[in-house]
Design a protein around this motif. Structure first.
Motif, PDB file in Angstrom:
ATOM      1  N   SER A 165       0.730  -1.059   0.000  1.00 61.20           N
ATOM      2  CA  SER A 165       0.090  -0.032  -0.056  1.00 61.20           C
ATOM      3  C   SER A 165       0.753   1.022  -0.071  1.00 61.20           C
ATOM      4  CB  SER A 165      -1.049  -0.053   1.121  1.00 61.20           C
ATOM      5  OG  SER A 165      -1.931  -0.966   1.212  1.00 61.20           O
ATOM      6  N   GLY A 166       0.412   2.281  -0.615  1.00 60.96           N
ATOM      7  CA  GLY A 166       1.075   3.516  -0.716  1.00 60.96           C
ATOM      8  C   GLY A 166       0.682   4.660  -1.524  1.00 60.96           C
ATOM      9  N   SER A 167       1.640   5.475  -1.778  1.00 61.12           N
ATOM     10  CA  SER A 167       1.018   6.658  -2.764  1.00 61.12           C
ATOM     11  C   SER A 167       1.577   6.388  -4.200  1.00 61.12           C
ATOM     12  CB  SER A 167       1.109   7.976  -1.995  1.00 61.12           C
ATOM     13  OG  SER A 167       2.776   8.057  -1.912  1.00 61.12           O
ATOM     14  N   VAL A 168       2.242   5.410  -4.427  1.00 52.66           N
ATOM     15  CA  VAL A 168       2.941   5.460  -5.910  1.00 52.66           C
ATOM     16  C   VAL A 168       1.995   5.207  -6.962  1.00 52.66           C
ATOM     17  CG1 VAL A 168       4.488   4.127  -7.192  1.00 52.66           C
ATOM     18  CG2 VAL A 168       4.984   4.293  -4.892  1.00 52.66           C
ATOM     19  N   PHE A 185       5.275   7.316   5.697  1.00 53.50           N
ATOM     20  CA  PHE A 185       5.731   6.276   4.912  1.00 53.50           C
ATOM     21  C   PHE A 185       5.107   6.444   3.502  1.00 53.50           C
ATOM     22  CE2 PHE A 185       4.999   3.569   8.760  1.00 53.50           C
ATOM     23  CZ  PHE A 185       6.531   3.655   9.324  1.00 53.50           C
ATOM     24  N   GLY A 186       5.872   6.217   2.397  1.00 51.85           N
ATOM     25  CA  GLY A 186       5.261   6.219   0.923  1.00 51.85           C
ATOM     26  C   GLY A 186       4.843   5.154   0.500  1.00 51.85           C
ATOM     27  N   GLN A 187       5.433   3.877   1.166  1.00 50.53           N
ATOM     28  CA  GLN A 187       4.925   2.645   0.774  1.00 50.53           C
ATOM     29  C   GLN A 187       5.087   1.693   1.762  1.00 50.53           C
ATOM     30  OE1 GLN A 187       6.119   1.185  -3.455  1.00 50.53           O
ATOM     31  NE2 GLN A 187       7.271  -0.268  -2.220  1.00 50.53           N
ATOM     32  N   VAL A 188       4.350   0.562   1.836  1.00 52.21           N
ATOM     33  CA  VAL A 188       4.578  -0.208   3.067  1.00 52.21           C
ATOM     34  C   VAL A 188       4.026  -1.705   2.488  1.00 52.21           C
ATOM     35  CG1 VAL A 188       3.577  -1.333   5.118  1.00 52.21           C
ATOM     36  CG2 VAL A 188       4.121   1.025   5.042  1.00 52.21           C
ATOM     37  N   SER A 189       4.869  -2.613   2.476  1.00 49.95           N
ATOM     38  CA  SER A 189       4.763  -4.074   2.104  1.00 49.95           C
ATOM     39  C   SER A 189       4.733  -4.869   3.287  1.00 49.95           C
ATOM     40  CB  SER A 189       5.692  -4.557   1.083  1.00 49.95           C
ATOM     41  OG  SER A 189       5.735  -3.680  -0.172  1.00 49.95           O
ATOM     42  N   VAL A 190       3.599  -5.858   3.288  1.00 50.99           N
ATOM     43  CA  VAL A 190       3.341  -6.630   4.298  1.00 50.99           C
ATOM     44  C   VAL A 190       3.174  -8.266   3.768  1.00 50.99           C
ATOM     45  CG1 VAL A 190       1.740  -7.506   6.103  1.00 50.99           C
ATOM     46  CG2 VAL A 190       2.250  -5.145   6.083  1.00 50.99           C
ATOM     47  N   VAL A 206       0.547   2.323   6.903  1.00 51.20           N
ATOM     48  CA  VAL A 206       0.587   3.639   6.249  1.00 51.20           C
ATOM     49  C   VAL A 206      -0.261   4.645   6.929  1.00 51.20           C
ATOM     50  CG1 VAL A 206       0.205   4.814   4.199  1.00 51.20           C
ATOM     51  CG2 VAL A 206       1.067   2.684   3.714  1.00 51.20           C
ATOM     52  N   ALA A 207      -1.512   4.450   7.325  1.00 57.72           N
ATOM     53  CA  ALA A 207      -2.290   5.140   7.743  1.00 57.72           C
ATOM     54  C   ALA A 207      -1.900   5.605   9.395  1.00 57.72           C
ATOM     55  CB  ALA A 207      -3.857   4.617   8.014  1.00 57.72           C
ATOM     56  N   GLY A 208      -1.353   4.861   9.912  1.00 57.39           N
ATOM     57  CA  GLY A 208      -1.051   5.016  11.310  1.00 57.39           C
ATOM     58  C   GLY A 208       0.396   5.146  11.723  1.00 57.39           C
ATOM     59  N   GLY A 209       1.234   5.200  10.769  1.00 61.05           N
ATOM     60  CA  GLY A 209       2.715   5.631  10.969  1.00 61.05           C
ATOM     61  C   GLY A 209       3.379   4.720  11.689  1.00 61.05           C
ATOM     62  N   ARG A 210       4.655   5.173  12.398  1.00 67.74           N
ATOM     63  CA  ARG A 210       5.344   4.288  13.111  1.00 67.74           C
ATOM     64  C   ARG A 210       4.778   3.619  14.256  1.00 67.74           C
ATOM     65  NH1 ARG A 210      10.915   3.618  13.358  1.00 67.74           N
ATOM     66  NH2 ARG A 210      11.411   1.556  14.788  1.00 67.74           N
ATOM     67  N   PRO A 211       3.893   4.347  14.998  1.00 72.61           N
ATOM     68  CA  PRO A 211       3.506   3.627  15.980  1.00 72.61           C
ATOM     69  C   PRO A 211       2.387   2.397  15.623  1.00 72.61           C
ATOM     70  CG  PRO A 211       2.979   5.770  16.468  1.00 72.61           C
ATOM     71  CD  PRO A 211       3.407   5.820  15.021  1.00 72.61           C
ATOM     72  N   SER A 212       1.811   2.320  14.563  1.00 71.35           N
ATOM     73  CA  SER A 212       0.876   1.354  14.073  1.00 71.35           C
ATOM     74  C   SER A 212       1.880   0.232  13.444  1.00 71.35           C
ATOM     75  CB  SER A 212      -0.054   1.699  13.002  1.00 71.35           C
ATOM     76  OG  SER A 212      -1.086   2.392  13.432  1.00 71.35           O
ATOM     77  N   LEU A 213       3.075   0.643  12.945  1.00 74.26           N
ATOM     78  CA  LEU A 213       4.122  -0.498  12.440  1.00 74.26           C
ATOM     79  C   LEU A 213       4.453  -1.367  13.556  1.00 74.26           C
ATOM     80  CD1 LEU A 213       5.928  -1.887  10.626  1.00 74.26           C
ATOM     81  CD2 LEU A 213       7.665   0.062  10.894  1.00 74.26           C
ATOM     82  N   HIS A 220       0.755  -9.292  14.990  1.00 74.41           N
ATOM     83  CA  HIS A 220       0.492 -10.224  14.091  1.00 74.41           C
ATOM     84  C   HIS A 220       1.640 -11.113  13.465  1.00 74.41           C
ATOM     85  CE1 HIS A 220      -3.741  -8.761  13.770  1.00 74.41           C
ATOM     86  NE2 HIS A 220      -3.171  -7.461  14.360  1.00 74.41           N
ATOM     87  N   ASP A 221       1.323 -12.089  13.039  1.00 70.96           N
ATOM     88  CA  ASP A 221       2.546 -12.875  12.296  1.00 70.96           C
ATOM     89  C   ASP A 221       2.655 -12.571  10.844  1.00 70.96           C
ATOM     90  OD1 ASP A 221       4.268 -14.913  11.690  1.00 70.96           O
ATOM     91  OD2 ASP A 221       3.090 -16.521  11.355  1.00 70.96           O
ATOM     92  N   ILE A 222       3.618 -11.211  10.839  1.00 72.83           N
ATOM     93  CA  ILE A 222       3.638 -10.512   9.379  1.00 72.83           C
ATOM     94  C   ILE A 222       5.193 -10.163   9.479  1.00 72.83           C
ATOM     95  CG2 ILE A 222       1.361 -10.061   9.263  1.00 72.83           C
ATOM     96  CD1 ILE A 222       2.255  -7.118  10.268  1.00 72.83           C
ATOM     97  N   ASP A 223       5.811  -9.928   8.113  1.00 71.91           N
ATOM     98  CA  ASP A 223       6.931  -9.381   7.857  1.00 71.91           C
ATOM     99  C   ASP A 223       6.692  -8.158   7.101  1.00 71.91           C
ATOM    100  OD1 ASP A 223       8.485 -11.213   9.060  1.00 71.91           O
ATOM    101  OD2 ASP A 223       8.269 -12.588   7.173  1.00 71.91           O
ATOM    102  N   VAL A 224       7.140  -7.075   7.621  1.00 73.95           N
ATOM    103  CA  VAL A 224       7.059  -5.672   6.824  1.00 73.95           C
ATOM    104  C   VAL A 224       8.333  -5.243   6.407  1.00 73.95           C
ATOM    105  CG1 VAL A 224       5.987  -3.332   7.493  1.00 73.95           C
ATOM    106  CG2 VAL A 224       5.129  -5.519   8.805  1.00 73.95           C
ATOM    107  N   LEU A 225       8.143  -4.290   4.963  1.00 70.68           N
ATOM    108  CA  LEU A 225       9.177  -3.459   4.540  1.00 70.68           C
ATOM    109  C   LEU A 225       8.269  -2.349   4.453  1.00 70.68           C
ATOM    110  CD1 LEU A 225      12.112  -3.193   3.354  1.00 70.68           C
ATOM    111  CD2 LEU A 225      10.827  -3.756   1.119  1.00 70.68           C
ATOM    112  N   ALA A 226       8.909  -1.291   5.119  1.00 69.79           N
ATOM    113  CA  ALA A 226       8.409   0.245   4.856  1.00 69.79           C
ATOM    114  C   ALA A 226       9.431   1.231   4.301  1.00 69.79           C
ATOM    115  CB  ALA A 226       7.798   0.768   6.434  1.00 69.79           C
ATOM    116  N   VAL A 227       8.862   1.921   3.368  1.00 67.75           N
ATOM    117  CA  VAL A 227       9.765   2.908   2.737  1.00 67.75           C
ATOM    118  C   VAL A 227       9.234   4.283   3.151  1.00 67.75           C
ATOM    119  CG1 VAL A 227      10.350   3.891   0.448  1.00 67.75           C
ATOM    120  CG2 VAL A 227       9.752   1.440   0.639  1.00 67.75           C
ATOM    121  N   MET A 228      10.269   4.720   3.695  1.00 70.17           N
ATOM    122  CA  MET A 228       9.981   6.217   4.305  1.00 70.17           C
ATOM    123  C   MET A 228       9.880   7.278   2.978  1.00 70.17           C
ATOM    124  SD  MET A 228      10.144   5.435   7.540  1.00 70.17           S
ATOM    125  CE  MET A 228      10.063   7.129   8.373  1.00 70.17           C
ATOM    126  N   ARG A 229       9.318   8.478   3.232  1.00 67.55           N
ATOM    127  CA  ARG A 229       8.957   9.388   1.991  1.00 67.55           C
ATOM    128  C   ARG A 229      10.599  10.002   1.740  1.00 67.55           C
ATOM    129  NH1 ARG A 229       3.873  10.640   0.791  1.00 67.55           N
ATOM    130  NH2 ARG A 229       2.467  10.336   2.111  1.00 67.55           N
TER     131      ARG A 229
END
Length: 248
Positions: A165-168, A185-190, A206-213, A220-229
């Motif tokens: 998800s993101g703005s690309v 975040f400009g882009q977040v992959s989960v 993306v909506a909640g920013g670093r606290p949500s990340l 949750h059992d997830i892996d995340v790659l977040a791209v900062m703006r």
């Protein structure tokens, strides 16, 4: 849904056409139910007040209930309600359609397949790729669409879901939490075992920013790659590090 759907199967052309037809039928049904691009859809009619939500089909009502569940699970970082009050279920429906299309391909006997729709990718027991491994899922660099930031190799018989998800692709279309300002975040992959969770949580981060990340990755059992703006990267420890043959 305002996006392109791609299907990859390890089959000849005739069977490939059958896979595309099965996938298209699933998406057409969900479009007729929940698309806000189609004024004739049930959800568009609900938005105009022509159809009461309680009188909509079970699929629409169940999708809305699922979206409300995830709204509560993300403390409101994900929501099916737009700022103008309109119900928008694309945050769950696109992933539901991909998962259902995958089930249709399973029933049709396809041993390996991949379905992608607007940043949502689901891969199952894929045939060997050019390098002998499973078909990889690539994460595109939002600053350079010709470059991969990272890739995830899926070896049979595993099934893996990745949502970005993101703005690309569509600009800034994700509503951030009230008072939080623009997302960092400009882009977040989960990456997750199930696509609805991956899609919802990518949007919520993306909506909640670093606290949500931090919170959602912990719960949750997830892996995340977040791209900062500014182009910087944040990744959970389990995220694959290989990107086009280099470390990411």
């Amino acid at each position: 849904m305002g996006t392109v759907v791609s299907v990859i199967v390890g089959a000849d052309a005739a069977h490939g056409d059958a896979a595309v037809a099965a996938t298209a039928a699933v998406f057409a049904r969900w479009e007729a139910r929940c698309s806000l691009f189609d004024p004739r859809s049930e959800l568009s009619r609900v938005g105009r007040g022509e159809l009461a939500l309680v009188d909509a089909s079970a699929e629409v009502r169940d999708a809305y209930a699922l979206a409300l569940h995830w709204r509560d699970a993300t403390d409101g970082a994900f929501t099916p309600h737009r700022g103008d009050g309109l119900i928008d279920l694309n945050g769950v429906v696109k992933a539901l359609a991909v998962e259902e299309a995958g089930e249709a391909l399973d029933r049709a006997g396809f041993a390996g397949w991949a379905i992608g729709a607007g940043g949502d990718v689901l891969v199952a027991a894929t045939p060997a790729g050019p390098d002998g491994g499973g078909l990889p899922i690539g994460i595109v660099d939002p600053a350079d669409r010709s470059t991969l930031l990272s890739r995830i190799d899926i070896d049979p018989p595993r099934r893996r879901a990745v949502a970005t998800s993101g703005s690309v692709e569509r600009g800034d279309h994700i509503w951030t939490l009230p008072g939080s300002g623009p997302s960092p975040f400009g882009q977040v992959s989960v990456a997750a075992a199930e696509l609805v969770a991956a899609d919802v949580l990518a949007t919520a981060i993306v909506a909640g920013g670093r606290p949500s990340l931090d919170d959602l990755a912990d719960r949750h059992d997830i892996d995340v790659l977040a791209v900062m703006r500014d182009g910087g990267l944040l990744a959970t420890p389990g995220w694959p590090r290989r990107a086009s043959g280099a470390d990411a």
